[in-house]
Write a protein that holds these residues in place. Sequence first.
Motif, PDB file in Angstrom:
ATOM      1  N   SER A   1      -0.671 -10.286  12.059  1.00 12.99           N
ATOM      2  CA  SER A   1      -1.790  -9.812  11.243  1.00 12.99           C
ATOM      3  C   SER A   1      -1.405  -8.603  10.392  1.00 12.99           C
ATOM      4  O   SER A   1      -1.780  -8.513   9.220  1.00 12.99           O
ATOM      5  N   LEU A   2      -0.681  -7.659  10.966  1.00 16.49           N
ATOM      6  CA  LEU A   2      -0.315  -6.456  10.223  1.00 16.49           C
ATOM      7  C   LEU A   2       0.585  -6.794   9.042  1.00 16.49           C
ATOM      8  O   LEU A   2       0.366  -6.302   7.921  1.00 16.49           O
ATOM      9  N   GLN A   3       1.580  -7.642   9.264  1.00 17.48           N
ATOM     10  CA  GLN A   3       2.480  -8.012   8.173  1.00 17.48           C
ATOM     11  C   GLN A   3       1.713  -8.732   7.060  1.00 17.48           C
ATOM     12  O   GLN A   3       1.966  -8.517   5.865  1.00 17.48           O
ATOM     13  N   THR A   4       0.782  -9.591   7.445  1.00 16.11           N
ATOM     14  CA  THR A   4      -0.004 -10.326   6.454  1.00 16.11           C
ATOM     15  C   THR A   4      -0.838  -9.376   5.620  1.00 16.11           C
ATOM     16  O   THR A   4      -0.859  -9.458   4.378  1.00 16.11           O
ATOM     17  N   LEU A   5      -1.556  -8.488   6.289  1.00 11.99           N
ATOM     18  CA  LEU A   5      -2.425  -7.556   5.573  1.00 11.99           C
ATOM     19  C   LEU A   5      -1.612  -6.642   4.665  1.00 11.99           C
ATOM     20  O   LEU A   5      -2.007  -6.374   3.520  1.00 11.99           O
ATOM     21  N   ARG A   6      -0.477  -6.175   5.142  1.00 13.08           N
ATOM     22  CA  ARG A   6       0.362  -5.320   4.300  1.00 13.08           C
ATOM     23  C   ARG A   6       0.850  -6.061   3.058  1.00 13.08           C
ATOM     24  O   ARG A   6       0.847  -5.507   1.952  1.00 13.08           O
ATOM     25  N   TRP A   7       1.266  -7.302   3.234  1.00 16.35           N
ATOM     26  CA  TRP A   7       1.790  -8.046   2.075  1.00 16.35           C
ATOM     27  C   TRP A   7       0.697  -8.233   1.035  1.00 16.35           C
ATOM     28  O   TRP A   7       0.934  -8.027  -0.169  1.00 16.35           O
ATOM     29  N   VAL A   8      -0.488  -8.632   1.468  1.00 17.84           N
ATOM     30  CA  VAL A   8      -1.580  -8.854   0.513  1.00 17.84           C
ATOM     31  C   VAL A   8      -1.949  -7.549  -0.179  1.00 17.84           C
ATOM     32  O   VAL A   8      -2.159  -7.511  -1.394  1.00 17.84           O
ATOM     33  N   PHE A   9      -2.005  -6.460   0.580  1.00 11.74           N
ATOM     34  CA  PHE A   9      -2.294  -5.152  -0.017  1.00 11.74           C
ATOM     35  C   PHE A   9      -1.239  -4.785  -1.060  1.00 11.74           C
ATOM     36  O   PHE A   9      -1.570  -4.331  -2.163  1.00 11.74           O
ATOM     37  N   GLU A  10       0.025  -4.984  -0.733  1.00 11.34           N
ATOM     38  CA  GLU A  10       1.109  -4.610  -1.637  1.00 11.34           C
ATOM     39  C   GLU A  10       1.160  -5.488  -2.881  1.00 11.34           C
ATOM     40  O   GLU A  10       1.709  -5.081  -3.910  1.00 11.34           O
ATOM     41  N   HIS A  11       0.571  -6.682  -2.801  1.00  9.50           N
ATOM     42  CA  HIS A  11       0.587  -7.610  -3.945  1.00  9.50           C
ATOM     43  C   HIS A  11      -0.808  -7.798  -4.529  1.00  9.50           C
ATOM     44  O   HIS A  11      -1.101  -8.833  -5.135  1.00  9.50           O
ATOM     45  N   GLN A  12      -1.653  -6.801  -4.370  1.00  5.89           N
ATOM     46  CA  GLN A  12      -3.040  -6.957  -4.805  1.00  5.89           C
ATOM     47  C   GLN A  12      -3.175  -7.200  -6.303  1.00  5.89           C
ATOM     48  O   GLN A  12      -4.191  -7.741  -6.755  1.00  5.89           O
ATOM     49  N   ASP A  13      -2.160  -6.854  -7.088  1.00  2.93           N
ATOM     50  CA  ASP A  13      -2.232  -7.105  -8.526  1.00  2.93           C
ATOM     51  C   ASP A  13      -2.206  -8.589  -8.857  1.00  2.93           C
ATOM     52  O   ASP A  13      -2.656  -8.991  -9.939  1.00  2.93           O
ATOM     53  N   CYS A  14      -1.691  -9.409  -7.946  1.00  7.80           N
ATOM     54  CA  CYS A  14      -1.621 -10.848  -8.222  1.00  7.80           C
ATOM     55  C   CYS A  14      -2.341 -11.674  -7.161  1.00  7.80           C
ATOM     56  O   CYS A  14      -2.135 -12.883  -7.066  1.00  7.80           O
ATOM     57  N   VAL A  15      -3.168 -11.009  -6.361  1.00  2.00           N
ATOM     58  CA  VAL A  15      -3.889 -11.695  -5.287  1.00  2.00           C
ATOM     59  C   VAL A  15      -5.367 -11.371  -5.384  1.00  2.00           C
ATOM     60  O   VAL A  15      -5.758 -10.226  -5.612  1.00  2.00           O
ATOM     61  N   GLN A  16      -6.195 -12.401  -5.200  1.00  2.93           N
ATOM     62  CA  GLN A  16      -7.620 -12.205  -4.998  1.00  2.93           C
ATOM     63  C   GLN A  16      -7.978 -12.810  -3.647  1.00  2.93           C
ATOM     64  O   GLN A  16      -7.587 -13.937  -3.347  1.00  2.93           O
TER      65      GLN A  16
ATOM     66  N   GLN B   1      -4.812  -5.431  17.238  1.00  6.88           N
ATOM     67  CA  GLN B   1      -4.476  -4.092  17.715  1.00  6.88           C
ATOM     68  C   GLN B   1      -3.355  -3.464  16.910  1.00  6.88           C
ATOM     69  O   GLN B   1      -3.362  -2.247  16.653  1.00  6.88           O
ATOM     70  N   ALA B   2      -2.384  -4.262  16.484  1.00  2.00           N
ATOM     71  CA  ALA B   2      -1.280  -3.708  15.698  1.00  2.00           C
ATOM     72  C   ALA B   2      -1.781  -3.119  14.387  1.00  2.00           C
ATOM     73  O   ALA B   2      -1.255  -2.104  13.908  1.00  2.00           O
ATOM     74  N   VAL B   3      -2.790  -3.746  13.798  1.00  2.00           N
ATOM     75  CA  VAL B   3      -3.381  -3.193  12.573  1.00  2.00           C
ATOM     76  C   VAL B   3      -4.060  -1.866  12.882  1.00  2.00           C
ATOM     77  O   VAL B   3      -3.885  -0.867  12.174  1.00  2.00           O
TER      78      VAL B   3
ATOM     79  N   ASP C   1      -0.479   3.191   8.581  1.00  2.00           N
ATOM     80  CA  ASP C   1      -1.166   2.981   7.298  1.00  2.00           C
ATOM     81  C   ASP C   1      -2.495   2.261   7.477  1.00  2.00           C
ATOM     82  O   ASP C   1      -3.047   1.717   6.518  1.00  2.00           O
ATOM     83  N   ALA C   2      -3.040   2.257   8.706  1.00  2.10           N
ATOM     84  CA  ALA C   2      -4.283   1.527   8.972  1.00  2.10           C
ATOM     85  C   ALA C   2      -5.422   2.004   8.081  1.00  2.10           C
ATOM     86  O   ALA C   2      -6.189   1.194   7.552  1.00  2.10           O
ATOM     87  N   LYS C   3      -5.564   3.299   7.893  1.00  2.00           N
ATOM     88  CA  LYS C   3      -6.682   3.824   7.101  1.00  2.00           C
ATOM     89  C   LYS C   3      -6.650   3.280   5.681  1.00  2.00           C
ATOM     90  O   LYS C   3      -7.681   2.832   5.142  1.00  2.00           O
ATOM     91  N   VAL C   4      -5.483   3.287   5.067  1.00  2.00           N
ATOM     92  CA  VAL C   4      -5.353   2.786   3.695  1.00  2.00           C
ATOM     93  C   VAL C   4      -5.643   1.292   3.638  1.00  2.00           C
ATOM     94  O   VAL C   4      -6.386   0.814   2.772  1.00  2.00           O
ATOM     95  N   LEU C   5      -5.072   0.538   4.573  1.00  2.00           N
ATOM     96  CA  LEU C   5      -5.257  -0.913   4.577  1.00  2.00           C
ATOM     97  C   LEU C   5      -6.724  -1.279   4.796  1.00  2.00           C
ATOM     98  O   LEU C   5      -7.266  -2.162   4.119  1.00  2.00           O
TER      99      LEU C   5
END
Length: 273
Positions: free
Chosen positions: A45-60, A87-89, A94-98
Amino acid sequence: MATYAIGDLQGCFTPFMALLRQIEFNPGRDTLWLTGDLVNRGPESLQTLRWVFEHQDCVQTVLGNHDLHLLAVSEGYGKVHADDTIQAVLNAGDAKVLLEWLRCQPLMIYEQGFAMVHAGLLPEWSIKKALRLAEEVEDELSGTHHRTFFSKLYGNKPTRWQDDLKGMDRLRMIVNVMTRMRFITRDGELDLAYKGELEGAPDYLVPWFEAAGRRSVDTPIVCGHWSALGLMLSEEVLAIDSGCLWGGSLTAVRLEDREVFSLPCQAYREIRK
């Protein structure tokens, strides 16, 4: 340029990356639409959320019920279930930002002639009305009273929409429809109890997309949430949660021509680079 809609990820990051390689996704050229439930139950879950956050310019992405569950738990509401994998999230540096970013994502989007929502829409809601209702929840989520919202989020009532619903009853029903609904009764009441396949549904229930007089029927709706339904594509509905989490597949649909790309989740190791 292409727009790919992808079904529920639920923390299945490795198959997600494999599917992106399969479709040759280019973040500088293409766009992803994600049907929500980015997190929970899967192992990454953490890796998924981080990737989507980092690519938010091309993801909806739209919010799903598991995303809202994560947000509620992070605010001290809701119970962590034995099969949750959030729990890992919650523990991440960086939980607060995510989580602040996730909390500000929409319940529904409408672009390119398609609408996207995690679960579905009530038959009496037009696309225009549904977008207005989604915005009511989005304003609450992104505003200063979001903790109060989460404290009253959980619950299955009300079950029947009325335009004069107010306060948390109104917001909770909008959320339950857009993130949890599969069936309604034949007289239009929301039913959240039955979660299985179409063939086993009680006679008094009808899947939301087959409800008589559905006012959103002229707009194709991209949705997920219902893994027991499996991949179901029609002119009106693109239901694309094909059960990656449960050993099924992860599905992408290119919206420009509706070509389908499917990755069997047991086989992702074979194409991993």
